[in-house]
Design a protein around this motif. Sequence first.
Motif, mmCIF file in Angstrom:
data_model
loop_
_atom_site.group_PDB
_atom_site.id
_atom_site.type_symbol
_atom_site.label_atom_id
_atom_site.label_comp_id
_atom_site.label_asym_id
_atom_site.label_seq_id
_atom_site.Cartn_x
_atom_site.Cartn_y
_atom_site.Cartn_z
ATOM 1 N N VAL A 1 0.838 -1.202 0.000
ATOM 2 C CA VAL A 1 0.000 0.000 0.000
ATOM 3 C C VAL A 1 0.873 1.253 0.000
ATOM 4 N N LYS A 2 2.000 1.196 0.694
ATOM 5 C CA LYS A 2 2.920 2.343 0.698
ATOM 6 C C LYS A 2 3.392 2.659 -0.720
ATOM 7 N N ALA A 3 3.773 1.628 -1.459
ATOM 8 C CA ALA A 3 4.212 1.837 -2.844
ATOM 9 C C ALA A 3 3.100 2.484 -3.663
ATOM 10 N N TYR A 4 1.867 2.085 -3.408
ATOM 11 C CA TYR A 4 0.742 2.669 -4.143
ATOM 12 C C TYR A 4 0.527 4.128 -3.738
ATOM 13 N N ILE A 5 0.601 4.407 -2.426
ATOM 14 C CA ILE A 5 0.364 5.782 -1.948
ATOM 15 C C ILE A 5 1.400 6.744 -2.502
ATOM 16 N N LEU A 6 2.672 6.350 -2.441
ATOM 17 C CA LEU A 6 3.748 7.244 -2.871
ATOM 18 C C LEU A 6 3.925 7.259 -4.382
ATOM 19 N N GLY A 7 3.197 6.428 -5.083
ATOM 20 C CA GLY A 7 3.346 6.382 -6.536
ATOM 21 C C GLY A 7 2.645 7.515 -7.255
ATOM 22 N N THR A 8 1.807 8.281 -6.564
ATOM 23 C CA THR A 8 1.038 9.360 -7.189
ATOM 24 C C THR A 8 1.183 10.638 -6.369
ATOM 25 N N ASP A 9 1.310 11.759 -7.055
ATOM 26 C CA ASP A 9 1.361 13.064 -6.389
ATOM 27 C C ASP A 9 -0.067 13.515 -6.095
ATOM 28 N N MET A 10 -0.410 13.619 -4.802
ATOM 29 C CA MET A 10 -1.785 13.954 -4.416
ATOM 30 C C MET A 10 -2.004 15.445 -4.177
ATOM 31 N N SER A 11 -1.019 16.264 -4.451
ATOM 32 C CA SER A 11 -1.140 17.683 -4.103
ATOM 33 C C SER A 11 -2.274 18.373 -4.858
ATOM 34 N N ASN A 12 -2.691 17.812 -5.986
ATOM 35 C CA ASN A 12 -3.759 18.440 -6.772
ATOM 36 C C ASN A 12 -5.107 17.756 -6.573
ATOM 37 N N PHE A 13 -5.205 16.870 -5.605
ATOM 38 C CA PHE A 13 -6.483 16.203 -5.334
ATOM 39 C C PHE A 13 -7.501 17.196 -4.796
ATOM 40 N N LYS A 14 -8.759 16.925 -5.063
ATOM 41 C CA LYS A 14 -9.820 17.668 -4.400
ATOM 42 C C LYS A 14 -9.850 17.266 -2.927
ATOM 43 N N TYR A 15 -10.346 18.181 -2.099
ATOM 44 C CA TYR A 15 -10.332 17.911 -0.658
ATOM 45 C C TYR A 15 -11.128 16.656 -0.329
ATOM 46 N N ASP A 16 -12.344 16.552 -0.884
ATOM 47 C CA ASP A 16 -13.180 15.387 -0.567
ATOM 48 C C ASP A 16 -12.508 14.087 -0.990
ATOM 49 N N ASP A 17 -11.820 14.136 -2.157
ATOM 50 C CA ASP A 17 -11.123 12.930 -2.606
ATOM 51 C C ASP A 17 -9.973 12.583 -1.674
ATOM 52 N N PHE A 18 -9.251 13.610 -1.234
ATOM 53 C CA PHE A 18 -8.127 13.344 -0.340
ATOM 54 C C PHE A 18 -8.612 12.815 1.005
ATOM 55 N N ILE A 19 -9.741 13.335 1.479
ATOM 56 C CA ILE A 19 -10.303 12.841 2.736
ATOM 57 C C ILE A 19 -10.710 11.375 2.590
ATOM 58 N N VAL A 20 -11.242 11.020 1.424
ATOM 59 C CA VAL A 20 -11.609 9.619 1.183
ATOM 60 C C VAL A 20 -10.349 8.744 1.254
ATOM 61 N N VAL A 21 -9.252 9.230 0.652
ATOM 62 C CA VAL A 21 -7.993 8.482 0.704
ATOM 63 C C VAL A 21 -7.541 8.307 2.153
ATOM 64 N N LEU A 22 -7.585 9.404 2.907
ATOM 65 C CA LEU A 22 -7.182 9.327 4.317
ATOM 66 C C LEU A 22 -8.090 8.377 5.084
#
Length: 939
Positions: free
Chosen positions: A366-387
Amino acid sequence: MKPAEELRELRKRPIDPQAEQEIIDGIEEVYFSNDSYDMMQHELEKLPPELNLQELEEYRDKLKSQQAAVSKKVADLILEKQPSYVKELERVTALQTSLQLAAVICTNARRQLSVSKEGFTEASLGLLANQRRRQLLTGLLKSLRTIKTLQRTDVRLSEMLEEEDYPGAIQLCLECQKAASTFKHYSCIRYRRRRLMSSLLSCEQLDVALSKTCKHFDVSHYTKVQLAYSLLGKTQTAMDQLHMHFTQAIHNTVFQVVLGYVELCAGNADTKFQKMQYKDLCTHITLDSYIPCLTDLCKALWEVMLSYHSTMQWHEKHDKQEATSAQGRSFPLSAVSDESMVDRSYVKKKLEHGLTRIWQDVQLKVKAYILGTDMSNFKYDDFIVVLDVISRLMQVGEEFCSSKSEVLQESIKRQSVNYFRNYHRARLEELRMFLENETWELCPVKSNFNISQLHEFKFMGQCRSPSISPSRQAVSSNSLAREELSLFEQYVQEGNPFEMHIENKDEETEDVLASNGYESDELEKSAYQDYDSDSDVPDELKQDYVDEQTGDAPVKSLSRDTMKGKRKSDYNLNKINAPILTNTTLNVIRLVGKYMQMMSILKPIAFDVIHCVSQLFDYYLYAVYTFFGRNDMYESSGLGLISSRLRTTLNRIQENLIDLEAVGENAGVHNATEDRKEKVPSPHLSQLVVLSNTDTLYGLAQRVVATESLVFLAEQFESLQSQLDTMMPAAKKPFLQQFYSQTVSTASELRKPIYWIVAAKAIDYEQMLLMMSGVKWDIREIMSQHNVYVDVLLKEFEQFYKRLGDVSRHVRIPLPVSNVLWEHCIRLANRTLVEGYANVKKCSNEGRALMQLDFQQFLMKLEKLTDLRPIPDKEFVETYIKAYYLTENDMEQFIKNHREYSMKQLANFGQRCVWVSHINKKARQKLLAAIDDIDRPKR
């Protein structure tokens, strides 16, 4: 004499038995050790380097006496045992006689056996030979039948393996192998036995069956596989293989899930993706497919971990059953039990150690998957879903093996810090844009508005608001009951903990806005209309208003007459309980909710987030102050409008948060240093907001909305303090306490400087000074009529009251705001009166009496216009007027003690004392000198 003769002489010499025993006890232990010990060598080694003949002879005599004592002791013992020796010798002679008799008996027996042997015939021996041949043939027939059965074993084995009856197949193989071992002397059986051995050792189908349990655990299937391995005696080998299969299952599962999404998004069947490493494959996930892929990834990994958890439960239950059955046996099976206990112990340890290993593999994938994408441009709701997904996965890890999931926490923290830095910067810029476009109009919300009704605060699980239906509450209570169970208990049969995110998106609609800004209450509307119609009543009727100072909000059951009689401090009876806030305030509150939601999910960055939350409040407070409260006349007013704490807070915000260098630059261009990137340009008030109109009391409505929205925001922060405190790391809690004590608590203090500007312009104090300067104060008779400037000033206050009523039609003016406005106006008026009295050049005692008459008239009429008690600065005026009646010593003490008056007012006071009859010239000079002493340090 010869030595032998000496020894005999010594033995014959009578010796006391006790003395003899003492001589024997004095012999060294080494003489009793063994026969091979060289006594002579021992004695020679003991000789000193220098020999003394006399000492040697004495030592020799000692040894001779010891030898004689031992010899005598041995002789005595021999004589003592002589009868026993004679008796034993007689027994030996008797035994010799018995042996001779036995030899005669054996000879006779052999002779008789020889006679019996000659008596057998050839016929009887032939019968025995035929019987033996028959038995051999019968055994051969049984062997041939068994061999025939062994030839048909392959077909039955294939059928049993297809039916997944692995224990039966193994049992059949073992039985056949046992039978084959019995008939291994046949060449055909030797070949069959080798095939059976090969089948038992390979067990490929059994290994495949074992690997199937890694994704979908089935109790009956796993029971058969374990029983089969147990029959083979490979329980430990099976456990080793099982862990290998779990590791392989994790790798294959995540690779296939990610590969499927990558190929789907790529839109072609390019085979290059299949040859990629998993870590490289994760970098090809698109933003649109990131969350679905993450959810499916966690679902698939959940299935693997659930299978492992079920495997452990199966073994725990199986061990308990084995222990219970072992206690119930009435016969011992020590060898079998010991072997079984060793296997169970090995399996238990292997499974316990495997928990951490399996979870570590899951974290790394899962770590490899998380760090494989730059999330800085995610929408807030999408980032909250990830968290939220990762938080739920960490909860699974906590329940799975009591792990703190350091690998996941570190990886999601890296992404969160990066994301939140960009997100907060964008939100501050957005907040600046909102503030610069804010017209400070009232945002209509219901009177029962609470932040818990907003979507952003649903995660806090606060008390249900009235807008939530009972059915939703029942569903919520059921959800809480389910939360008491662990995730593995909840979803052991069906479902998946990572399917909740789809369900949670279907939430109830927010119900916080009031229709057209008003509640549907006809009584309040009609009462407000009646009150509005009374705003222009004659002044004579105003004195009949009910004197009620509580300022409490009217309840809906009040009669119309009671509401009409309500005191004028509450300038808006409608929406009396509705909070005063703007769209920007609501936006800031929503942002705080989002930030807190992020903190609750990801506690390692809680301090960074709380620091950013404080910046939101700081910037809002600074904007309200900049727009409505900044004025250069504060210091000269002498009213202490800005406290030292508020000034320190404003300076801190300006230094740490405001980019002063951005003035004149393009707001969209940031060529700033790294330090400036953390700052925001100072906001500018919208041109639509007019603060110079007299009819609107210089934008009082906008000032009230801005200031009270800030106070409301501070109240919401106060209500969230305990929640923020629980999220804050212990080492950083002083920052939070300082933020609340030095910043949040100062929000209400902005009322004074902001409303002071309105109070300073609403009343024409300069006109009053001009009118007071035209009054003749050196009169010689007591006047019964007050001066005209008092009426003009009261008219100004009545006009001010009317304008307040006009403003209150649009915005409710709370009692604290009303009190601050009236306090400022009255203070400024009283200080203007003192300034006017201080400017008088000539004044008699009758003129002082007229001043008191004017001031009392002003107070009497003023008290009918406001509820404020006591009247501010009343003593300030009265003390100044009455000071002229003081004695010489009291006047000097008055000047020293009353520093609240300006130097000009004190100086004029000293100059005017010439008109006071009881003060001589010398005393006046002394007063002027005292004033000069006070003023000298300030120069």
